[in-house]
Design an enzyme around this catalytic site. Structure first.
Site, PDB file in Angstrom:
ATOM      1  N   GLY A 162       9.811   1.417   0.535  1.00  0.00           N
ATOM      2  CA  GLY A 162       9.691   2.723  -0.090  1.00  0.00           C
ATOM      3  C   GLY A 162      10.548   3.776   0.583  1.00  0.00           C
ATOM      4  O   GLY A 162      10.689   4.891   0.070  1.00  0.00           O
ATOM      5  N   ALA A 294      12.485  -7.796  11.827  1.00  0.00           N
ATOM      6  CA  ALA A 294      13.316  -8.289  12.930  1.00  0.00           C
ATOM      7  C   ALA A 294      13.415  -9.809  12.956  1.00  0.00           C
ATOM      8  O   ALA A 294      14.236 -10.361  13.685  1.00  0.00           O
ATOM      9  CB  ALA A 294      12.785  -7.779  14.262  1.00  0.00           C
ATOM     10  N   GLY A 296      13.264 -11.564   9.858  1.00  0.00           N
ATOM     11  CA  GLY A 296      13.670 -11.980   8.522  1.00  0.00           C
ATOM     12  C   GLY A 296      13.055 -11.059   7.477  1.00  0.00           C
ATOM     13  O   GLY A 296      12.432 -10.060   7.811  1.00  0.00           O
ATOM     14  N   TYR A 500      -4.752  10.587  15.326  1.00  0.00           N
ATOM     15  CA  TYR A 500      -3.568  10.936  14.539  1.00  0.00           C
ATOM     16  C   TYR A 500      -3.265  12.406  14.753  1.00  0.00           C
ATOM     17  O   TYR A 500      -4.087  13.265  14.449  1.00  0.00           O
ATOM     18  CB  TYR A 500      -3.881  10.651  13.080  1.00  0.00           C
ATOM     19  CG  TYR A 500      -2.711  10.708  12.124  1.00  0.00           C
ATOM     20  CD1 TYR A 500      -2.242   9.543  11.535  1.00  0.00           C
ATOM     21  CD2 TYR A 500      -2.108  11.903  11.773  1.00  0.00           C
ATOM     22  CE1 TYR A 500      -1.193   9.572  10.624  1.00  0.00           C
ATOM     23  CE2 TYR A 500      -1.044  11.939  10.873  1.00  0.00           C
ATOM     24  CZ  TYR A 500      -0.590  10.770  10.303  1.00  0.00           C
ATOM     25  OH  TYR A 500       0.442  10.801   9.400  1.00  0.00           O
TER      26      TYR A 500
END
Lengths: 615, 615
Positions: A162, A294, A296, A500
């Site tokens: 995305g 990393a 594939g 967060y």
């Protein structure tokens, strides 16, 4: 596929969040207001900016606009693509012409993700490292061909979902200028391949976005239950690559509980993990989930399905402080009370939420109205500066949701929580995808904002929360700047949770990013001090690689290096992400450490000229 | 540690289950009865044997005893240990003398696990491949020394926990006779190293048994919640090595949900996985959980803790058939109703349970009483040959348990389930660790019994259940034999569950094991046909290696081969378990396949002379 097909990236802003035309704007009549993406006025914006971001100093006025350069200008500034002609020739025979793009629009829209560092750079024309080409595979078989040819011709492949990544996961490694860099846009691969309604499983191509995925499930009465803030745009492959998690993870799981098996195209062959109700022997899913491409390209994944719940209740509580609410969460945890969603916004995050409230008679506004404040202060004896907000959600059968709601309420109330009703929940639901638009608005008006997250054990949660905020504020202080930082906790596990952080400050000069990177660095050090990890659900990407060896430890790191060498011997799979550079043949330990340190130049990205000077 | 310390293996039967003196015996007065381990008479045993195992044929009489050889005889039959003197010399400097044992008792008690194939062999004196020595590490540091020296001197290490393994995980690889083989008995390493009560975490040495582990947690108000049938003897390290699961896994998780981080001593270094509330980047835990010691010795593990529940309710339901009950389970699953324990015994398993009932006015006996049978048949219209039993358990706060019980009852009753009360639950709880004693009794009285399990997707559960039973019965039929096989399902996941088969037949001659291995093979083929996996919680060990390449696929297998080569370049870590032989330098594909096929001589193990002739 025809040439007329419009690709997703043509419809999404090249330099900001979301579709063209959807944005937060200054109010056309009142200079202190803004209009949110829904068109509703935000009346308290100026107060928040003045008091929180500017620290009550300077003039009370809307600062000047700080516009981005235009798309045309950005495209004109792109470097000449480094095209591997023999690769392109063979690829041209394997795929259709419209699957291979080297035009400016394709390149600029795949240059990076969507965090502050990304947008700050492209808005100012720091576009020197766009991919050389964009390839649009139609299916797994296309990916096999692409990876095989890339391996043959030594071409770098960067999977692109995305494009919502916020950790540098989709940008080109600046040390890879000699090889051709291809961004592999997966979004044509958005189909459900099969569904097993009896086993609650479906297999999807990994370029499917949140809404595309659920739309294909809804008709069968199922959903995935994965609801990250980026839901509208992010893809299954991106969730897998970054080890994503959504707002209802307490009930439906993080992505690693959703993905049952995967098909991964590596440069040395296709790996399929077994489709089974429980792994036997060893589990390879954990090596690919969170791997940032990393090893594939994950082309297909089978995911578990959830029935669409009969009931959904989201509501709010106020607590006298973050610590008190946290204690209530802990009691729920001990008792096995596990709402679908359980979020606690600290006093700073809560003030931000209320400031951003849009409705003129809005729910959140009421909570900061004088009468209610007086009630909290006088009747409840709360310190108004400490008030924290909880959003709690229940999903399932009507009976289950009602029961969970009652048992949660019992604990919350005993800890002094004050139920403030479903409007709070609805308000959160309504706005949960909108934070990036506020960030873009900030960037366009002399401010900036960004986020990062970690995952901590419960024993460290409160100290970590305090330490990170203090560390960030100290950086501003040392630079004579002001800023705002808030925190919420979500994603509750038996032994820990996510913290967060959202933070914002004013734009200054070309050194802004230097300060920002110092903030990121100091915050990371604070998180690591309290055994926080590098990221809860945003991934490792490029930005967290400098800390990977410390986080994983040398033993684990050696295993990962070896795995990387085995499956990707030429390092063509998203180099520079997830792992630092691999040891080279005959390279001594010191030389390796020096080279890795040089390549982990996190502190130079985005400082104009710094990268070039450093290479 | 003093020389006087009694080691656990000195107190447990060398050729059967459990402590010396605890066993099921023939009743001293009634030749058709037996006494269970609790001393209570089993009155229906002969009926069950006659009707179910002997297929209603032959004389109704207790068959002759088939005793094991004595411990002394077994020890006298051990081959001379293959001792690597330079290894032992250096090890002797690193560890205390009593930590290194080469005596016959130590060797014979570490020769194998506890399945039928294991016990059949040792009871008959097939003891040719005992380990050459047993080493007893006291702590992580001892393991580091041991592994380092084994690597230097090319000595094979086989981790040994409770010795309860049933897949050949702790026996010596017959192809490893040239190297010294050491069984690493972990049971001295039984301490809790630290507890974090705020985060619900504790770190244990991995040699800790179920009761030792929980005893150390109970004083803090916690438990692990892991309750396999082997609980009394098996260890944390064994659970990790075999990817174990317990009876309450629906609520507390399988072992991979319990283990948060691990310390693994590999021949090339110590690997520690990060202690974090959720993994970021890639997850290496999945590579070590279920690895059977093939990558090193897991010495310490941090596990999540559960509070001791306020309420525990276990009760029974009868259903007209397995399929009907299974449909009720499916509805629970769809609605998110997840009892702590959910077990469904098919008609054959149910008959076995009732036959083994001990109490003279026992609960299970009542269920097969004439009055109750008539009620089921006439009032309910059930086919009495199809009646299946469900055991369901609820744990947690009183309110949660009561709520879950009510919502489960609603679904069960709507599907025709008939509640038969808590006595059924208590009866199951009481007897859940006793099945191996019945198996030993069978072995001593001209019968045999064993178990295997798989994990299937829901769409395949019913066909797989039928196919496996049919496949096993067909083998008996083809050999002109009779036998009994039953199945229960437990461990419910969102998309599948475990099917657990128990089966028994009469002993014949030296070809018994050949028939047994044919049964295992045909059953495995049936399971794989229906996408069942190799094992739900018993591990891969030696017995399931022949199917690993097919189950994992070549891509995944190559990754595992590479990992093995990396962390254990000399293949000293439990060779022959988990993985087939690795490709040798310059070995062609055909030669490799042939060599692997030769080494995967599952069908020869236990056939007297077959191994020797084959090597």
């Amino acid at each position: 596929m025809s040439n007329q097909q419009q690709e997703v990236y043509e419809t999404i802003k090249w330099n900001g969040w979301g579709d063209y035309g959807v944005e937060m704007k200054l109010h056309e009549k009142n200079q202190f207001w803004a209009r949110h993406v829904d068109g509703k006025p935000i009346k308290n914006l100026m107060n928040f900016i003045y008091n929180e971001i500017k620290g009550g100093k300077g003039p009370i006025e809307m600062p000047p606009p700080t516009p981005s350069i235009t798309l045309e200008a950005a495209i004109s500034m792109l470097s000449k693509p480094n095209l591997n002609e023999s690769f392109l020739k063979e690829l041209g025979s394997a795929l259709a012409a419209d699957q291979i793009r080297t035009d400016g629009l394709s390149r600029i829209t795949h240059i990076c993700g969507k965090n502050y560092r990304d947008l700050w750079r492209v808005r100012r024309g720091l576009v020197e490292r766009a991919p050389d080409a964009v390839v649009l595979p139609n299916n797994h078989s296309d990916c096999v061909k692409l990876v095989r040819l890339a391996q043959t011709h030594n071409v770098v492949l960067i999977p692109f979902g995305g494009g919502t990544n916020v950790t540098g996961g989709v940008e080109c490694n600046p040390f890879e200028q000699k090889r051709m860099n291809v961004s592999v846009d997966m979004r044509r691969m958005n189909r459900m391949i099969k569904i097993d309604k009896k086993s609650n499983l479906a297999t999807f191509e990994t370029g499917v976005s949140g809404p595309e995925l659920d739309d294909q499930l809804f008709r069968y009465g199922f959903m995935l239950g994965h609801d990250p803030d980026s839901y509208t745009y992010s893809t299954l492959g991106g969730w897998i690559g970054a080890r994503g998690s959504g707002a209802m993870s307490n009930q439906y799981g993080d992505i690693e509980q959703m993905v049952v098996s995967m098909k991964v195209v590596t440069p040395t062959g296709v790996v399929e993990t077994p489709l089974t109700s429980r792994v036997c022997g060893v589990d390879l899913n954990g090596l690919f989930i969170g791997s940032e491409g990393a090893f594939g390209i994950v082309t297909e994944a089978t995911v578990k399905l959830e029935p669409i719940p009969e009931e959904r209740i989201y509501e709010g509580y106020l607590f006298p402080s973050f610590e008190v609410a946290f204690a209530a969460f802990q009691e729920c945890n001990a008792k096995g009370i596990k709402p679908c969603t359980l979020r606690l916004y600290d006093e700073d995050d809560f003030r931000m939420s209320t400031a951003m409230s849009t409705s003129s008679h809005g729910f959140l506004e009421k909570l900061i109205g004088k009468g209610f404040k007086a009630f909290l202060k006088n009747q409840r004896g709360w310190n108004l500066h400490k008030v924290s907000l909880v959003i709690v959600g229940f999903e399932g059968t009507k009976k289950r949701a009602a029961f969970q709601r009652a048992e949660t309420a019992e604990v919350f109330k005993r800890h002094g929580g004050l139920g403030v009703g479903r409007k709070a929940g609805e308000s959160w639901q309504e706005k949960k995808y909108d934070l990036p638009y506020i960030r873009d608005f900030a960037l366009g008006n002399s401010f900036w904002a960004d986020v990062f997250e970690t995952s901590v054990l419960y024993a460290d949660a409160i100290p970590c929360w305090l330490a990170v905020k203090a560390a960030v504020r100290k950086v501003w202080e040392e630079h004579g700047q002001h800023g705002w930082i808030g925190c919420h906790t979500a994603h509750q596990y038996k032994f820990g949770c996510c913290l967060y952080f959202t933070f914002a400050s004013s734009q200054g000069d070309e050194n802004d990013l230097k300060v920002f990177l110092e903030i990121k660095t100091k915050a990371m050090e604070a998180m690591l001090k309290y055994r926080g990890n590098l990221s809860h659900h945003h991934g490792i990407g490029y930005e967290h690689v400098p800390w990977m060896t410390r986080y994983m430890g040398p033993g684990a790191m050696n295993i990962l290096f070896d795995l990387k060498k085995k499956v990707d011997p030429k390092n063509i799979c998203n180099p520079g992400k997830l792992l630092p550079s691999l040891p080279k043949e005959g390279e001594g330990e010191d030389a390796l450490a020096q080279r890795q340190a040089k390549e982990l130049m996190f502190d130079k990205m985005g400082i104009p000229g710094a990268v070039k000077a450093h290479l």
